[in-house]
Design a protein around this motif. Sequence first.
Motif, PDB file in Angstrom:
ATOM      1  N   GLY A 233       0.916  -1.164   0.121  1.00 27.81           N
ATOM      2  CA  GLY A 233      -0.016  -0.008   0.108  1.00 27.81           C
ATOM      3  C   GLY A 233       0.934   1.326   0.048  1.00 27.81           C
ATOM      4  O   GLY A 233       0.734   2.158  -0.682  1.00 27.81           O
ATOM      5  N   LEU A 234       1.854   1.368   0.746  1.00 25.67           N
ATOM      6  CA  LEU A 234       2.693   2.415   0.875  1.00 25.67           C
ATOM      7  C   LEU A 234       3.868   2.516  -0.097  1.00 25.67           C
ATOM      8  O   LEU A 234       4.339   3.550  -0.628  1.00 25.67           O
TER       9      LEU A 234
ATOM     10  N   PRO B 168      -5.735   5.168   1.555  1.00 26.51           N
ATOM     11  CA  PRO B 168      -5.128   5.441   0.301  1.00 26.51           C
ATOM     12  C   PRO B 168      -4.807   7.074   0.002  1.00 26.51           C
ATOM     13  O   PRO B 168      -3.935   7.116  -0.735  1.00 26.51           O
ATOM     14  N   GLN B 169      -5.741   7.657   0.208  1.00 27.14           N
ATOM     15  CA  GLN B 169      -5.797   9.049  -0.066  1.00 27.14           C
ATOM     16  C   GLN B 169      -4.250   9.651   0.760  1.00 27.14           C
ATOM     17  O   GLN B 169      -3.909  10.773   0.474  1.00 27.14           O
ATOM     18  N   GLU B 170      -3.751   8.967   1.717  1.00 26.19           N
ATOM     19  CA  GLU B 170      -2.931   9.539   2.688  1.00 26.19           C
ATOM     20  C   GLU B 170      -1.399   8.917   2.353  1.00 26.19           C
ATOM     21  O   GLU B 170      -0.393   9.319   3.122  1.00 26.19           O
ATOM     22  N   ARG B 171      -1.575   7.919   1.549  1.00 30.15           N
ATOM     23  CA  ARG B 171      -0.398   7.162   1.346  1.00 30.15           C
ATOM     24  C   ARG B 171       0.937   7.793   0.806  1.00 30.15           C
ATOM     25  O   ARG B 171       2.067   7.896   1.350  1.00 30.15           O
ATOM     26  N   ASP B 172       0.696   8.950  -0.087  1.00 27.72           N
ATOM     27  CA  ASP B 172       1.963   9.674  -0.541  1.00 27.72           C
ATOM     28  C   ASP B 172       2.553  10.439   0.681  1.00 27.72           C
ATOM     29  O   ASP B 172       3.648  10.598   0.729  1.00 27.72           O
ATOM     30  N   LYS B 173       1.497  11.013   1.375  1.00 29.40           N
ATOM     31  CA  LYS B 173       1.939  12.042   2.528  1.00 29.40           C
ATOM     32  C   LYS B 173       2.684  11.145   3.451  1.00 29.40           C
ATOM     33  O   LYS B 173       3.909  11.582   3.998  1.00 29.40           O
ATOM     34  N   VAL B 174       2.219  10.011   3.859  1.00 26.67           N
ATOM     35  CA  VAL B 174       2.849   9.287   4.859  1.00 26.67           C
ATOM     36  C   VAL B 174       4.217   8.653   4.521  1.00 26.67           C
ATOM     37  O   VAL B 174       5.173   8.969   5.296  1.00 26.67           O
ATOM     38  N   ARG B 175       4.127   8.161   3.216  1.00 30.87           N
ATOM     39  CA  ARG B 175       5.562   7.564   2.808  1.00 30.87           C
ATOM     40  C   ARG B 175       6.467   8.747   2.727  1.00 30.87           C
ATOM     41  O   ARG B 175       7.665   8.525   3.179  1.00 30.87           O
ATOM     42  N   GLY B 176       6.317  10.095   2.375  1.00 30.27           N
ATOM     43  CA  GLY B 176       7.274  11.032   2.058  1.00 30.27           C
ATOM     44  C   GLY B 176       7.844  11.503   3.498  1.00 30.27           C
ATOM     45  O   GLY B 176       8.732  11.448   3.811  1.00 30.27           O
ATOM     46  N   ALA B 177       6.625  11.346   4.628  1.00 26.04           N
ATOM     47  CA  ALA B 177       7.010  11.686   6.011  1.00 26.04           C
ATOM     48  C   ALA B 177       8.070  10.761   6.532  1.00 26.04           C
ATOM     49  O   ALA B 177       9.006  10.892   7.067  1.00 26.04           O
TER      50      ALA B 177
END
Length: 192
Positions: A127-128, A164-173
């Motif tokens: 997912g991430l 899903p809508q937060e994956r890019d943000k969490v991965r970047g963090a």
Amino acid sequence: MNKTVFASLLLALPLSLSAAPQTLNVPLPPPVPGSSPAAPASTGTTPATFAQLDAQQQRQRRADYAAWRALPEGERERIRQAAARFNALPADQQQRLRQQFQAQDQAFREGWRLGPQVGLEFPKLHGLFGFVPPEQREAALAVLRQLSPAQLAQLTLVAQRTPPQERDKVRGAFLAVPPAERDTWLKRQAGQ
């Protein structure tokens, strides 16, 4: 067969099974020059037979070799050991394992290109990390390979709990967290 043994044996399968199983003689990509003598001497694909593969199969073999070369030596050694165990199995059992592996989702199969440690957890991390932008790929892989098994387990919880809508943000963090602070970040994100 328990999950760990099965996972180890999956590593002994070729990084890709895109060719027909009967055309595969050794279940590993070519050894890196100067690598351990335990590495197989041949992959069963000589230059002449490689030339006979179609363009897609040739691309797959090149990608397999690049994935093999990208693995740390310790991971390649684990794969060599798994290959030895796999090669010691009766042919019918090898074929059953190949079929079980082929029956898995492609994302699962591709995750094993990342090596034994990350590959084992990749279905939960997908997912991430299944769709990482090109500019983050090398950094993401480097960070994943630095994680301990406990940290990977925590990251799987984060991946599974991230909408899903937060994956890019969490991965970047996550990728921005300095190594010394990863444990704290992972525990906080995993709710531990």
